[in-house]
Design a protein around this motif. Sequence first.
Motif, mmCIF file in Angstrom:
data_model
loop_
_atom_site.group_PDB
_atom_site.id
_atom_site.type_symbol
_atom_site.label_atom_id
_atom_site.label_comp_id
_atom_site.label_asym_id
_atom_site.label_seq_id
_atom_site.Cartn_x
_atom_site.Cartn_y
_atom_site.Cartn_z
ATOM 1 N N UNK B 160 0.843 -0.994 0.146
ATOM 2 C CA UNK B 160 0.010 -0.004 0.103
ATOM 3 C C UNK B 160 0.944 1.316 -0.050
ATOM 4 N N UNK B 161 0.472 2.191 -1.189
ATOM 5 C CA UNK B 161 1.124 3.300 -0.985
ATOM 6 C C UNK B 161 0.796 4.438 0.230
ATOM 7 N N UNK B 162 1.679 5.066 0.717
ATOM 8 C CA UNK B 162 1.192 5.828 1.980
ATOM 9 C C UNK B 162 -0.204 6.326 2.065
ATOM 10 N N UNK B 163 -0.752 6.873 1.244
ATOM 11 C CA UNK B 163 -2.087 7.475 1.345
ATOM 12 C C UNK B 163 -3.301 6.313 1.595
ATOM 13 N N UNK B 164 -2.835 5.188 1.063
ATOM 14 C CA UNK B 164 -3.781 4.049 1.383
ATOM 15 C C UNK B 164 -3.734 3.208 2.573
ATOM 16 N N UNK B 165 -2.742 3.584 3.596
ATOM 17 C CA UNK B 165 -2.637 2.950 4.965
ATOM 18 C C UNK B 165 -3.411 3.684 5.941
ATOM 19 N N UNK B 166 -4.936 3.239 5.817
ATOM 20 C CA UNK B 166 -5.728 4.018 6.941
ATOM 21 C C UNK B 166 -6.742 2.740 6.932
#
Lengths: 483, 467
Positions: B160-166
């Motif tokens: 996962x790219x950083x923006x999707x780590x949620x």
Amino acid sequence: MAVHLRALAHKTWRTVASIQTGVVLLILVVILSAAGTIVLQRPVTEPDEMQSAYSPQALRILDAGGLTDVFHAWWFLGLMLLVSLCIVAASVDRFPNSWRYFSRPYKYPDESFRRALHPQKSLAIADEESGLVAAQRALHALGYKPERVVREDHFSIFSERSRISELAVYIVHASLLLIFFGTVVDGLWGWRGTLNLNEGQTSNIVELRDGTTRTLPFAIRCDAAGQENYKDGTPKKWWSRLAVVEDGRDVQKKEIVVNDPLLYSGVRFYQSSYGPNGKVDKLVLVATPSNGSGEKQEIGLALNDTVPLDADTTVRFAEFFPDYAVRDGQVYRKSNQLENPAAHLAVTSKSAGQDFDVWFPPMDEVADNSKAPYQFQATDLKLGHFTGLQVSHEPGQWGVWSGVVLLGVGLSFVFYVVHIRFWAVPVRDPKTGKYSLWIGGSANRNRDAFEQRFNDLVALMEKELKPVSRTSPSEQVVTVAGN
Amino acid sequence: MARAKAEQQQPTTGMTLIVLVGLSIVFLLFMAFLNVVKSGNLLSETNLLFAALIFYAGAGALYLGFGVTGTESYVKFASLATWLGLIANTAAVAHRWYEAGHPPFASVYEMLLSFVWTLAVLTLVAEKKYGVKVIGTVTMPVAIVGVVLMQLLRTDVHPLVPALQSTWLHVHVTLAMLAYAACALSFALAMMFLIQDNLKTETFLAVTSASTLAIYASVVLTRFEKWGGLSLAAWNPEAKAEVFLSKGVRLFVTVPDLGWLMTLTLLVVASPLVFYGLARWKNNESFLTLANRAVFLSILLQVMTLVMFVVRARDSRYPSLDADGLFPTSLAASPFILSGLVGGVFISLLYLLLLWRRPDLGRLLPSADNLDRITYKTISLAFPLLTLMIAAGAYWANQTWGSYWSWDPKETWAAITWLVYALYLHMRVTRGWRGRRAAYFAIIGFAVVMFTFFGVTYLLPGLHAYA
């Protein structure tokens, strides 16, 4: 004249409050926002991309119509305002009725209501009391709270559940208005911008979207920033250690990552990018005397640092090019991207009274590295990094989020909470003098499931009526509830 | 004697299809097993998906058989096959989840995986809980197209790219999948309502012809090249990606002669519409007979086109107009053309089913009133889910991009979907829209959902670049 005006006002009001107006407005919103996704939008498109996509003429027409920035055009805003107005008008128009419905429950059905209601049923009963008791017991058994309604000359039973459901649609509309209100507040008083900080740098100037800047009453310092990668080289994490500096003191510190911003006095700082800033942090060199007489030494140089190599010689890190090009014996900066870096060292020898230029990588047409009193070997180049922060101030956020929560609550009431009412009225036939129990029910939605429930209730009452007719009236407890 | 024979035959013909489907499932599984033995990797995702595909296809065939013959026993086996497909599908989801370390929502492939799974679950729910038995005839083919698309769009596990780590990613996407699957179901139910509501068969004919025409017209208009070629995106098999000449400009290769074939098919799929128009204009029923024959012909031609397309576009090299040399292309480079062609065949087949077995279908389906009500129920399930999906997305966007709403195409289209269903609900509640108009609305709503899901991703780029 006044009457005329009032009639006109009334007519306008009816038009705004009508469902047709609402539908037309919503269809307009749908069409225009769809257009806004198909036509390239100025705020998110590079100017030259716009130009290559449309002919100048088409572009002029699109621009004039505001179609290249639909979502910020005055007419789109106007449309949204009209939608809000329509929601308000429709709600205000219908609310009094619903409120009356809500605040003064209809407990005793009159004859015309009884004739028209569906579903309804009539059961033969021995006398008034046995019918009432059977109705109460059946309602109790199904988990309802029956209430005995007293009229001048007779009793009846009323029971209901989830009356609030009648108002649910207003909750939904109010929540939409709250969301709109929040976005309008943000549109008027909110702002967004970027702040790029090198490690160690402090700044309080945010570059806004429209190209202007905004000075914050406090400053942000980036203590460190970094990137972690997955094994395949794609970025896994960007982080920045930020400190809020106000009146010369650190008032807050936080390591932010993507999805976890820093919030200080209503301003949010988001991690949005990270990369080399084109500046060099440290150049690590191994220096060996050219005449072979001295020791090797390792030195680390920041830009413009001067370090003595021996009593006679010093070296200065004079220039750094992230992406260089050579023309006519001169070195130029081609770009700020770290593509093709070059470093320039100035070696000064006091005894020789001369400066020697040393270049990495060696460039014979610019300077001859071998003439210098020391030979250098670059072993490491530590680059400076910047962290890219998105900065935003959204004072209307609370409105949006509370609106969203309210919307969720309202919608679940609208769809899943049903206002159910049951009435049971003993009726005496004036001709025969015999009693029957009229049972009616209503639900404001999901009527098919309700009908099943109604039939269950009637079946239960029928069952209750049989034993009741055998027991003596003295055993029954009469509770009289007022209206 | 003859009657006795006929009575005997009824159950036998019933068994034939089950045996045939069963045999082909066993055969395909056996072939797959041979492959597995060769590669020595039993429980890989590809195998699981392949198994799911086989079972779903079997279920689809049986549901279709049920639709055509009304043999009750088909449904039992069809749901058995759906169950087995669902198990394989679940295993594939679990495998992907385990391998990636995050729920499978990060790419179009992973979303399809979840979507097909939800669709299969809802099919079983609709069948068991509401008794809508033929729903599988519509949803299973959609699931099959989904699985085929997955084979083409299959991507390796990307971290996962950083923006999707949620966590909000999972909330957002789960809600989206549930909402979209509910919308798909409401669409299928609305179609069935139209059948039960005695919408004229020739209206379905016109719609069928118009939709297949739209598919072929969009392919021919955008892809027809000089001298009868068909241009397809070039494909880099190593990178598993399209080839770009420069930013945003894809390299196309020209497959010779395929353009002519497409044009021919275009004309043939258009002919039922022409005959329908003639029948309306001249008030002459005999044109309708012609139109129905034309549909039959169009199916043959469509199947031929599909086969030719698959054969020609499958991993071969063709010249390009923009660059010298031969470039490879693959089915994976043209997923939309492929699913369009498959969809066209499928729509036409459904029409034939309706044409031949309308009275039986009428008997098998729940009553029009019930269907109308269940459609409304699924939409009243989908609408709150859509609302929550948008809200979760907005909250997440606020955490990541610093803004809860940025009018990015995906966001805008999600809002449009929401508005369309909001309109439906208003019309129904305040204007008392029931029946046909409500059904049309449900169909339009689903079309918008599909555009939001696929169309926006591929046609309107924006922040939502992940999916």
